[in-house]
Design an enzyme around this catalytic site. Structure first.
Site, PDB file in Angstrom:
ATOM      1  N   ARG A 170       0.812  -1.091  -0.099  1.00  0.00           N
ATOM      2  CA  ARG A 170       0.098   0.100   0.034  1.00  0.00           C
ATOM      3  C   ARG A 170       0.915   1.234   0.077  1.00  0.00           C
ATOM      4  O   ARG A 170       1.950   1.122   0.691  1.00  0.00           O
ATOM      5  CB  ARG A 170      -0.924  -0.041   1.220  1.00  0.00           C
ATOM      6  CG  ARG A 170      -1.921  -0.536   0.970  1.00  0.00           C
ATOM      7  CD  ARG A 170      -3.109  -0.391   0.062  1.00  0.00           C
ATOM      8  NE  ARG A 170      -4.402  -1.250  -0.089  1.00  0.00           N
ATOM      9  CZ  ARG A 170      -4.399  -2.381  -0.782  1.00  0.00           C
ATOM     10  NH1 ARG A 170      -3.529  -2.584  -1.575  1.00  0.00           N
ATOM     11  NH2 ARG A 170      -5.730  -2.929  -0.855  1.00  0.00           N
ATOM     12  N   GLU A 227      -3.476   7.514  -3.842  1.00  0.00           N
ATOM     13  CA  GLU A 227      -4.206   7.285  -5.050  1.00  0.00           C
ATOM     14  C   GLU A 227      -5.624   8.195  -5.298  1.00  0.00           C
ATOM     15  O   GLU A 227      -6.292   8.237  -4.308  1.00  0.00           O
ATOM     16  CB  GLU A 227      -4.306   5.916  -4.934  1.00  0.00           C
ATOM     17  CG  GLU A 227      -3.060   5.183  -5.004  1.00  0.00           C
ATOM     18  CD  GLU A 227      -3.017   3.461  -5.077  1.00  0.00           C
ATOM     19  OE1 GLU A 227      -4.383   3.016  -5.457  1.00  0.00           O
ATOM     20  OE2 GLU A 227      -2.116   2.901  -4.537  1.00  0.00           O
ATOM     21  N   HIS A 253      -1.682   0.842 -10.441  1.00  0.00           N
ATOM     22  CA  HIS A 253      -2.305  -0.302  -9.307  1.00  0.00           C
ATOM     23  C   HIS A 253      -2.801  -1.493  -9.995  1.00  0.00           C
ATOM     24  O   HIS A 253      -4.199  -1.765  -9.898  1.00  0.00           O
ATOM     25  CB  HIS A 253      -3.572   0.067  -8.247  1.00  0.00           C
ATOM     26  CG  HIS A 253      -3.544  -0.446  -7.183  1.00  0.00           C
ATOM     27  ND1 HIS A 253      -3.800   0.250  -5.866  1.00  0.00           N
ATOM     28  CD2 HIS A 253      -3.691  -1.799  -6.658  1.00  0.00           C
ATOM     29  CE1 HIS A 253      -3.812  -0.480  -4.764  1.00  0.00           C
ATOM     30  NE2 HIS A 253      -3.744  -1.755  -5.311  1.00  0.00           N
TER      31      HIS A 253
END
Length: 315
Positions: A235, A264, A282
């Site tokens: 993450r 993000e 991602h």
């Protein structure tokens, strides 16, 4: 028929299965739920199938709660305050296992692309700036035989380790907060700084949030070899993004491969400008069969809740 909110578009097979059993509301927006929107959803729907970016912080659980289950689409759930959900009587599940191999594959993609400067090379060709093969052109890092250091030896970490060891003859070392045994030849390193100093390639696979926030800070990055390559498939909040940018800009490490970011979908301009960074949007689980399996697992948890049974993947 119970009401179900699905916060993002899912594969059609998942939507069909959901609509066969529930009164489904499907959000078509690509952005996540804000805290007020999450609070409103908790008050309105019996069940919610959320995902990364939906902000189910403690404040979201402060009002009236109708929802009984949050069946998260994804293995990571640091966007959900699980403790607050429990107090509010909302069960939470995630989708482990089905994401393991796909995420590990992206880890290998980033290792190879960063070490061999594939992003730079592709940009060179697309810009029509390639002048032909040369013996010293764009020399990168030979991956085979290099020592890989894995931070977090869970399912995904071990899957990366297997690929590195058996596919590329890489010695594997790892840092894990608890003692860990695994079926891949490897050596556990007790201190994070020691792993950062010893490995040629670092791969981060720990869960996000909590005590892992900014786990990889400026001090940890300073331990890396100047030839070292850093890869993050965990993450974005696990890494101090500004410190990583500074290390890349100064050439204190050779490169970074990233599939996740701190805020993000915002990726800092300074990071996007770096030639020694490979940046993916991602893509960790971005294969149709994987995403469909994730959706099915999330629905199975909702079905279990609806049937009054324990959630198979409760967190």
């Amino acid at each position: 028929m119970k009401t179900l909110l699905i916060t993002r578009l899912l594969p059609e097979a998942n939507l069909a299965a959901a609509r066969a059993r529930y009164d489904v509301t499907l959000r078509t927006e690509t952005c996540g739920l804000t805290v007020p929107e999450s609070a409103a959803a908790l008050a309105k729907y019996d069940a919610i199938l959320p995902t990364l970016g939906d902000q189910f912080s403690a404040d979201a659980f402060a009002g009236d709660i109708r929802c009984g289950v949050l069946a998260n689409f994804g293995v990571g759930y640091n966007h959900i305050d699980v403790a607050a959900a429990k107090v509010a009587g909302v069960q939470v599940s995630n989708t482990p296992d089905v994401v393991t191999d796909a995420t590990a594959d992206i880890g290998m993609t980033l290792i190879l692309a960063t070490c061999r400067r594939a992003g730079e090379g592709e940009r060179l060709v697309r810009a029509n700036a390639w002048t032909g093969w040369q013996p010293t052109q764009m020399l990168g890092t030979h991956v085979t035989g290099k020592t890989v250091g894995i931070i977090g030896m869970g399912r995904i970490g071990q899957a990366v380790a297997r690929r590195c060891h058996y596919g590329f003859d890489m010695p594997v070392i790892f840092f894990n907060r608890s003692r860990k045994s695994c079926d891949v030849p490897s050596r556990q390193v007790d201190q994070l700084g020691d792993l950062m100093a010893q490995a040629d390639i670092i791969v981060v696979t720990v869960p996000g949030g909590g005590s892992n926030t900014n786990l990889i800070d400026a001090a940890a990055l300073a331990k890396m070899k100047p030839t070292g390559v850093f890869v993050n498939i965990a993450r974005g909040d696990v890494v101090d993004e500004e410190a990583l940018i500074a290390a890349l800009q100064a050439g204190r490490i050779a490169g970074a491969g990233l599939d996740v970011y701190a805020k993000e979908p915002v990726v800092p301009e300074a990071l996007r400008a770096l030639e020694n960074a490979v940046l993916l949007p991602h893509l960790g689980t971005a294969a149709l069969e994987v995403r469909a399996a994730m959706g099915q697992m999330a629905l199975e948890n909702i079905n279990a809740w609806d049937d009054g049974k324990p959630l198979p993947q409760v967190v």
